[in-house]
Design a protein around this motif. Structure first.
Motif, short mmCIF file in Angstrom:
data_model
loop_
_atom_site.label_atom_id
_atom_site.label_comp_id
_atom_site.label_asym_id
_atom_site.label_seq_id
_atom_site.Cartn_x
_atom_site.Cartn_y
_atom_site.Cartn_z
N MET B 1 0.86 -1.20 0.00
CA MET B 1 0.00 0.00 0.00
C MET B 1 0.89 1.24 0.00
SD MET B 1 -3.06 1.08 2.60
CE MET B 1 -3.25 -0.52 3.32
N ILE B 2 0.35 2.33 -0.49
CA ILE B 2 1.08 3.60 -0.50
C ILE B 2 1.22 4.09 0.95
CG2 ILE B 2 1.12 5.89 -1.51
CD1 ILE B 2 -1.15 4.48 -3.37
N VAL B 3 2.35 4.76 1.24
CA VAL B 3 2.65 5.12 2.62
C VAL B 3 1.60 6.07 3.19
CG1 VAL B 3 4.37 6.16 4.12
CG2 VAL B 3 5.08 4.78 2.19
N ALA B 4 1.13 7.02 2.37
CA ALA B 4 0.15 7.99 2.87
C ALA B 4 -1.13 7.29 3.30
CB ALA B 4 -0.15 9.02 1.78
N LEU B 5 -1.52 6.25 2.54
CA LEU B 5 -2.74 5.55 2.91
C LEU B 5 -2.55 4.73 4.17
CD1 LEU B 5 -3.86 4.40 -0.59
CD2 LEU B 5 -4.86 6.14 0.82
N GLU B 6 -1.34 4.12 4.30
CA GLU B 6 -1.06 3.38 5.54
C GLU B 6 -1.16 4.30 6.74
OE1 GLU B 6 2.65 1.44 5.34
OE2 GLU B 6 1.86 -0.28 4.25
N VAL B 7 -0.60 5.53 6.58
CA VAL B 7 -0.67 6.48 7.69
C VAL B 7 -2.12 6.83 7.99
CG1 VAL B 7 -0.11 8.83 8.36
CG2 VAL B 7 1.61 7.42 7.28
N ALA B 8 -2.93 7.05 6.93
CA ALA B 8 -4.31 7.48 7.16
C ALA B 8 -5.11 6.40 7.89
CB ALA B 8 -4.97 7.82 5.82
N PHE B 9 -5.07 5.16 7.38
CA PHE B 9 -5.90 4.13 8.02
C PHE B 9 -5.32 3.72 9.37
CE2 PHE B 9 -7.34 3.53 3.58
CZ PHE B 9 -8.65 3.86 3.82
N GLY B 10 -3.99 3.77 9.49
CA GLY B 10 -3.40 3.50 10.80
C GLY B 10 -3.82 4.54 11.82
N LEU B 11 -3.95 5.79 11.35
CA LEU B 11 -4.41 6.87 12.24
C LEU B 11 -5.83 6.61 12.69
CD1 LEU B 11 -3.42 9.55 13.38
CD2 LEU B 11 -4.49 10.68 11.48
N VAL B 12 -6.69 6.12 11.76
CA VAL B 12 -8.06 5.81 12.14
C VAL B 12 -8.09 4.72 13.21
CG1 VAL B 12 -10.24 4.86 11.31
CG2 VAL B 12 -9.04 6.52 9.94
N ALA B 13 -7.28 3.65 12.99
CA ALA B 13 -7.28 2.56 13.97
C ALA B 13 -6.76 3.03 15.32
CB ALA B 13 -6.43 1.40 13.44
N LEU B 14 -5.68 3.86 15.29
CA LEU B 14 -5.12 4.35 16.56
C LEU B 14 -6.11 5.25 17.29
CD1 LEU B 14 -1.38 5.21 16.05
CD2 LEU B 14 -2.40 3.63 17.65
N LEU B 15 -6.79 6.13 16.51
CA LEU B 15 -7.78 7.01 17.14
C LEU B 15 -8.87 6.18 17.81
CD1 LEU B 15 -8.38 9.86 14.53
CD2 LEU B 15 -7.54 10.11 16.84
N GLY B 16 -9.31 5.11 17.12
CA GLY B 16 -10.33 4.25 17.72
C GLY B 16 -9.84 3.62 19.00
N ALA B 17 -8.59 3.11 18.99
CA ALA B 17 -8.07 2.44 20.18
C ALA B 17 -7.95 3.42 21.34
CB ALA B 17 -6.71 1.82 19.86
N VAL B 18 -7.36 4.60 21.07
CA VAL B 18 -7.14 5.56 22.16
C VAL B 18 -8.47 6.05 22.72
CG1 VAL B 18 -6.22 7.84 22.67
CG2 VAL B 18 -4.88 6.25 21.34
N SER B 19 -9.45 6.32 21.82
CA SER B 19 -10.71 6.85 22.33
C SER B 19 -11.49 5.76 23.06
CB SER B 19 -11.54 7.44 21.21
OG SER B 19 -11.88 6.44 20.30
N THR B 20 -11.34 4.48 22.65
CA THR B 20 -11.97 3.41 23.43
C THR B 20 -11.43 3.39 24.85
OG1 THR B 20 -12.06 2.13 21.42
CG2 THR B 20 -12.56 0.98 23.43
N ALA B 21 -10.13 3.64 24.97
CA ALA B 21 -9.55 3.61 26.31
C ALA B 21 -9.97 4.82 27.13
CB ALA B 21 -8.03 3.56 26.20
N LEU B 22 -10.14 5.97 26.50
CA LEU B 22 -10.32 7.20 27.28
C LEU B 22 -11.77 7.60 27.53
CD1 LEU B 22 -7.48 9.49 25.92
CD2 LEU B 22 -7.52 8.03 27.92
N ILE B 23 -12.71 7.24 26.59
CA ILE B 23 -14.09 7.72 26.74
C ILE B 23 -14.76 6.98 27.90
CG2 ILE B 23 -16.33 7.66 25.60
CD1 ILE B 23 -15.04 8.47 23.08
N ARG B 24 -15.54 7.71 28.71
CA ARG B 24 -16.14 7.08 29.89
C ARG B 24 -17.56 6.56 29.63
NH1 ARG B 24 -13.26 7.22 34.24
NH2 ARG B 24 -11.47 8.61 34.26
N ASP B 25 -18.30 7.22 28.74
CA ASP B 25 -19.66 6.79 28.41
C ASP B 25 -19.64 5.41 27.75
OD1 ASP B 25 -22.33 6.80 27.78
OD2 ASP B 25 -21.95 7.68 25.83
N SER B 26 -20.53 4.48 28.18
CA SER B 26 -20.41 3.11 27.68
C SER B 26 -20.84 3.00 26.22
CB SER B 26 -21.21 2.17 28.56
OG SER B 26 -22.47 2.69 28.80
N TYR B 27 -21.84 3.77 25.77
CA TYR B 27 -22.18 3.73 24.35
C TYR B 27 -21.04 4.30 23.51
CZ TYR B 27 -26.96 2.62 25.50
OH TYR B 27 -28.07 2.00 25.95
#
Lengths: 161, 76, 79
Positions: B1-27
């Motif tokens: 895959m092109i590097v820019a796309l790897e960065v973009a989708f990796g950023l999406v996955a990382l954002l999901g992981a970090v926000s799962t850890a930090l958000i307090r509301d269960s939904y």
């Protein structure tokens, strides 16, 4: 480069008109198909939007409707031509039934979009333009400002009545 | 895959992981898990494992529905 | 190729919008935008007939997930 960009913008306009027309023709803004759609509509109205437009946005979230049909039909035409688009329409139909939605908006939208996208590939557009265009079209409805989008949809729904 | 796309989708996955850890509301946690899956699926498809991608994208919502049962019992 | 970059950028934008939005029900439309973008990116990444099935399976699965979350949220609000 610039020509491809203009093609994507034109494809976004065409698919926006197509899916909003099909959705309003199938009376999506009238009532929430499932209870979740009404919840989304209520919260959008509480944020300053209009109820009919919010209901349509909730229905788009909760079940594959004409917008999903347009996207998957464009994907199908890109990968396998007209048979691919019709296969995508079949999968949208199954997805509608999985999500407890009794309507036919998604299937009709997918079949219509298959022929529209195929006709535009003959003129010089590429099917990838329609995939990116559909993503831009859904971004303008659901992703930028819920208040303004729901008011716009409400105005279109009143014009249809 | 092109590097820019790897960065973009990796950023999406990382954002999901970090926000799962930090958000307090269960939904909010459940929605963030959906973002995490959305970041992972393009990497599977890019390697050509389409069958694995189909299986993952069908299993993940079913898992979410089971988590939702727990959420509903906690909220009631 | 520009289509793929555009779709990936919209996916990142929608993911950020989902995270900053506070209200649960108003997160779901942004999630829907992200699902559209990812489903489009799957087909653009790999041009194979089976990738339509992958995109459709991903899209229907994530719509079902959003449907379940919204319905549970609505039921929880009523009580």
């Amino acid at each position: 480069m610039l020509g491809e960009f203009l093609h994507i913008l034109a494809a976004a306009t065409i698919s926006w008109i197509l899916f909003v027309t099909v959705d309003i023709f199938f009376r999506l803004p009238e009532a929430g198909g499932v209870s979740g759609a009404s919840a989304v509509a209520r919260d959008i109205e509480a944020g300053g939007g209009a109820l009919a437009g919010g209901t349509m946005m909730g229905n788009i979230v909760c079940s594959p409707d004409a917008s999903a049909g347009t996207l998957l039909a464009a994907c199908g035409v890109y990968a396998a031509g007209i048979p691919g688009g019709l296969a995508a329409a079949l999968m949208v139909f199954v997805g509608n039934r999985i999500c407890h939605d009794p309507g036919y908006a998604g299937t009709t939208g997918a079949v219509l979009a298959t022929f529209v996208v195929y006709a535009f590939t003959l003129v010089g557009f590429s099917a990838t333009d329609f995939i990116a265009g559909m993503v831009i079209a859904i971004l303008t409805i659901q992703g930028l400002s819920h208040t303004h989008a729901s008011r716009l949809l409400d105005r279109l729904w009143r014009a249809r009545q | 895959m092109i590097v820019a796309l790897e960065v973009a989708f990796g950023l999406v996955a990382l954002l999901g992981a970090v926000s799962t850890a930090l958000i307090r509301d269960s939904y909010g946690k459940v929605i963030s898990l959906g973002i995490l899956v959305a970041g992972i699926v393009p990497f599977i498809v890019d390697r050509g494992y389409l069958d694995v991608a189909i299986a993952v994208s069908l299993i993940a919502p079913v898992a979410t529905i089971f988590v939702l049962m727990v959420v509903r019992r906690e909220q009631a | 190729m520009i289509a793929l970059y555009l779709v990936a950028a919209i996916a990142v934008f929608a993911a950020i919008r989902v995270i900053i939005e506070k209200n649960t029900a108003r997160k779901l439309p942004y999630t829907n935008v992200m699902n559209f973008a990812v489903a489009g990116a799957l087909v653009l990444l790999l041009d194979h007939p089976l990738s339509i099935v992958a995109a459709a399976a991903y899209f229907v699965g994530s719509t079902l997930e959003a449907n379940a979350i919204a319905s549970t949220y609505a039921g929880g609000m009523k009580r």
